[in-house]
Design an enzyme around this catalytic site. Structure first.
Site, PDB file in Angstrom:
ATOM      1  N   GLY A 157       0.838  -1.208   0.000  1.00 16.78           N
ATOM      2  CA  GLY A 157       0.000   0.000   0.000  1.00 16.78           C
ATOM      3  C   GLY A 157       0.867   1.250   0.000  1.00 16.78           C
ATOM      4  N   ILE A 169      -1.437   6.065   4.353  1.00 16.80           N
ATOM      5  CA  ILE A 169      -0.610   5.656   5.493  1.00 16.80           C
ATOM      6  C   ILE A 169       0.661   4.947   5.014  1.00 16.80           C
ATOM      7  CG2 ILE A 169      -0.554   4.139   7.517  1.00 16.80           C
ATOM      8  CD1 ILE A 169      -3.625   4.731   7.823  1.00 16.80           C
ATOM      9  N   LYS A 222     -11.694  -6.329   8.750  1.00 12.77           N
ATOM     10  CA  LYS A 222     -10.744  -5.812   9.745  1.00 12.77           C
ATOM     11  C   LYS A 222     -10.859  -6.568  11.070  1.00 12.77           C
ATOM     12  CE  LYS A 222      -8.721  -2.675   7.227  1.00 12.77           C
ATOM     13  NZ  LYS A 222      -7.304  -2.814   6.852  1.00 12.77           N
ATOM     14  N   SER A 272      -8.414  -1.691  12.062  1.00  6.13           N
ATOM     15  CA  SER A 272      -9.180  -0.443  12.056  1.00  6.13           C
ATOM     16  C   SER A 272     -10.094  -0.420  13.266  1.00  6.13           C
ATOM     17  CB  SER A 272     -10.049  -0.374  10.797  1.00  6.13           C
ATOM     18  OG  SER A 272     -10.991   0.681  10.902  1.00  6.13           O
ATOM     19  N   TYR A 310     -16.176  -4.149   5.094  1.00  9.02           N
ATOM     20  CA  TYR A 310     -14.915  -3.579   5.580  1.00  9.02           C
ATOM     21  C   TYR A 310     -14.657  -3.944   7.045  1.00  9.02           C
ATOM     22  CZ  TYR A 310     -11.319  -0.115   6.672  1.00  9.02           C
ATOM     23  OH  TYR A 310     -10.158   0.494   7.081  1.00  9.02           O
ATOM     24  N   ASP A 327       2.541  -2.005  -4.389  1.00  5.03           N
ATOM     25  CA  ASP A 327       1.183  -1.478  -4.573  1.00  5.03           C
ATOM     26  C   ASP A 327       0.693  -1.952  -5.930  1.00  5.03           C
ATOM     27  OD1 ASP A 327      -1.213   0.295  -4.587  1.00  5.03           O
ATOM     28  OD2 ASP A 327      -0.180   1.305  -2.957  1.00  5.03           O
TER      29      ASP A 327
HETATM   30  P1  NAD Z   1      -5.261   4.496   0.768  1.00  3.90           P
HETATM   31  O1  NAD Z   1      -6.400   4.155  -0.113  1.00  3.90           O
HETATM   32  O2  NAD Z   1      -4.744   5.882   0.760  1.00  3.90           O
HETATM   33  O3  NAD Z   1      -4.042   3.509   0.504  1.00  3.90           O
HETATM   34  C1  NAD Z   1      -4.244   2.128   0.366  1.00  3.90           C
HETATM   35  C2  NAD Z   1      -3.312   1.596  -0.694  1.00  3.90           C
HETATM   36  O4  NAD Z   1      -3.550   0.189  -0.821  1.00  3.90           O
HETATM   37  C3  NAD Z   1      -3.526   2.240  -2.076  1.00  3.90           C
HETATM   38  O5  NAD Z   1      -2.317   2.752  -2.587  1.00  3.90           O
HETATM   39  C4  NAD Z   1      -4.045   1.086  -2.902  1.00  3.90           C
HETATM   40  O6  NAD Z   1      -3.622   1.110  -4.265  1.00  3.90           O
HETATM   41  C5  NAD Z   1      -3.470  -0.127  -2.178  1.00  3.90           C
HETATM   42  N1  NAD Z   1      -4.239  -1.310  -2.542  1.00  3.90           N
HETATM   43  C6  NAD Z   1      -5.587  -1.433  -2.565  1.00  3.90           C
HETATM   44  N2  NAD Z   1      -5.933  -2.615  -3.093  1.00  3.90           N
HETATM   45  C7  NAD Z   1      -4.781  -3.254  -3.421  1.00  3.90           C
HETATM   46  C8  NAD Z   1      -4.500  -4.492  -4.026  1.00  3.90           C
HETATM   47  N3  NAD Z   1      -5.470  -5.301  -4.438  1.00  3.90           N
HETATM   48  N4  NAD Z   1      -3.208  -4.827  -4.201  1.00  3.90           N
HETATM   49  C9  NAD Z   1      -2.223  -3.999  -3.825  1.00  3.90           C
HETATM   50  N5  NAD Z   1      -2.422  -2.804  -3.252  1.00  3.90           N
HETATM   51  C10 NAD Z   1      -3.701  -2.436  -3.060  1.00  3.90           C
HETATM   52  O7  NAD Z   1      -5.745   4.091   2.227  1.00  3.90           O
HETATM   53  P2  NAD Z   1      -5.117   4.400   3.680  1.00  3.90           P
HETATM   54  O8  NAD Z   1      -6.101   5.222   4.378  1.00  3.90           O
HETATM   55  O9  NAD Z   1      -3.710   4.807   3.599  1.00  3.90           O
HETATM   56  O10 NAD Z   1      -5.222   2.939   4.319  1.00  3.90           O
HETATM   57  C11 NAD Z   1      -4.097   2.151   4.657  1.00  3.90           C
HETATM   58  C12 NAD Z   1      -4.556   1.036   5.562  1.00  3.90           C
HETATM   59  O11 NAD Z   1      -5.070   1.594   6.772  1.00  3.90           O
HETATM   60  C13 NAD Z   1      -5.690   0.209   4.971  1.00  3.90           C
HETATM   61  O12 NAD Z   1      -5.516  -1.142   5.327  1.00  3.90           O
HETATM   62  C14 NAD Z   1      -6.911   0.789   5.641  1.00  3.90           C
HETATM   63  O13 NAD Z   1      -7.971  -0.127   5.665  1.00  3.90           O
HETATM   64  C15 NAD Z   1      -6.364   1.093   7.006  1.00  3.90           C
HETATM   65  N6  NAD Z   1      -7.153   2.070   7.741  1.00  3.90           N
HETATM   66  C16 NAD Z   1      -7.362   3.325   7.240  1.00  3.90           C
HETATM   67  C17 NAD Z   1      -8.140   4.222   7.950  1.00  3.90           C
HETATM   68  C18 NAD Z   1      -8.422   5.606   7.453  1.00  3.90           C
HETATM   69  O14 NAD Z   1      -9.265   6.284   8.058  1.00  3.90           O
HETATM   70  N7  NAD Z   1      -7.770   6.074   6.388  1.00  3.90           N
HETATM   71  C19 NAD Z   1      -8.682   3.848   9.183  1.00  3.90           C
HETATM   72  C20 NAD Z   1      -8.444   2.579   9.665  1.00  3.90           C
HETATM   73  C21 NAD Z   1      -7.678   1.698   8.938  1.00  3.90           C
END
Ligand code: NAD
Length: 256
Positions: free
Chosen positions: A8, A13, A155, A111, A151, A32
């Site tokens: 990712g 993050i 998680k 999450s 989702y 990614d």
């Molecule tokens: P984001 O969408 O900015 O980044 C997620 C990345 O994962 C993206 O670059 C995407 O291309 C990649 N990804 C998605 N599907 C994929 C696949 N099939 N193969 C390879 N890569 C893939 O999201 P974020 O907010 O940075 O989230 C990062 C992590 O934190 C995630 O697991 C998300 O569920 C978790 N999270 C986020 C939040 C929030 O509020 N943003 C809260 C709790 C948990």
């Protein structure tokens, strides 16, 4: 300097974590869908194999830490494929590289949504390792108009997988701490479109109340991921650490 693999890595993050680790002088391999050192679709068996094969090629088979950030929040079955099966494949597939590394550590992203009531059909199928059944259960949720539940279920399942796995033979007794970080609402490309809509933002804030400092920025999550995967972390394992401005304390109170 240590060698990290971050999934990712192209956004949110993961991207902030790559930047943080590189600032500290570490070598980071980003993975990614695109715009990363390794392009692989972790929703598919082929993509999961590609990740591991490419990681071997790029590292001589040694990694010091893995940070599994890749995730999806869409109301589709693919969300459980990425958030559960993709993460399990990442950590299990890269574990032999960690075993060859120095002070190996791993962390995944759960999450606050993991503590919301979840669709147990999806959770149970995931924990049983049955991807077909998990996808079918997720599709059934979509068909009922409850695709939003996928989702949180993904998680919750990955957090429960973590609790079991961290203390299994391949991890704790092998000297590899494995933890999860459970962020509250963090402002990234995943959440920005939802937060831009006033009604959706209100619903999100009602479900994830954050009395301390409100929504987080990805740069505020990265240092915790870095610490959990640093040699300084000798005894924290099997934990889901909430970086959530107090949301877990509000929602669960005394129920620890
Ligand atoms: P984001 O969408 O900015 O980044 C997620 C990345 O994962 C993206 O670059 C995407 O291309 C990649 N990804 C998605 N599907 C994929 C696949 N099939 N193969 C390879 N890569 C893939 O999201 P974020 O907010 O940075 O989230 C990062 C992590 O934190 C995630 O697991 C998300 O569920 C978790 N999270 C986020 C939040 C929030 O509020 N943003 C809260 C709790 C948990």
């Amino acid at each position: 300097p240590r060698t990290y693999l971050v999934t990712g890595a192209a956004s949110g993050i993961g991207k902030a974590t790559v930047a943080h680790l590189r600032e500290q002088g570490h070598t980071v391999i980003g993975a990614d869908l695109k715009e990363a050192d390794i392009s692989a679709d972790l929703a598919t068996p082929d993509g999961r194999n590609q990740l591991v094969d490419r990681a071997h090629e790029l590292t001589d088979g040694r990694l010091d830490a893995v940070i599994a950030c890749a995730g999806l929040a869409h109301f589709v079955p693919r969300t459980v494929q990425v958030n559960y099966f993709g993460v399990v494949a990442t950590l299990e597939g890269l574990r032999p590289l960690l075993a060859a590394g120095t002070d190996p550590r791993a962390v995944l992203l759960s999450s606050v949504a993991s503590i919301h009531p979840a669709d147990q059909t999806i959770v149970d199928a995931a924990l049983a390792g049955d991807e077909e059944a998990a996808v079918a259960a997720a599709q059934a949720a979509v068909d009922r108009g409850e695709g939003y539940a996928i989702y949180g279920a993904s998680k919750q399942a990955i957090a429960r997988w973590l609790r079991r796995t961290a203390i299994s033979d391949d991890w704790a007794p092998a000297g590899i701490p494995l933890n999860a970080v459970a962020p509250g609402t963090t402002v990234t490309p995943m959440t920005e479109p939802m937060l831009a809509d006033a009604e959706t933002r209100k619903a999100i804030d009602a479900g994830i109340p954050m009395p301390l400092h409100g929504h987080a920025r990805p740069e505020q999550v990265a240092p915790l991921l870095a610490w959990l995967t640093s040699p300084e972390n000798t005894h924290v394992t099997g934990q889901v650490i909430f970086l959530d401005g107090g949301a877990d304390a509000v929602l669960r109170g005394d129920d620890i």
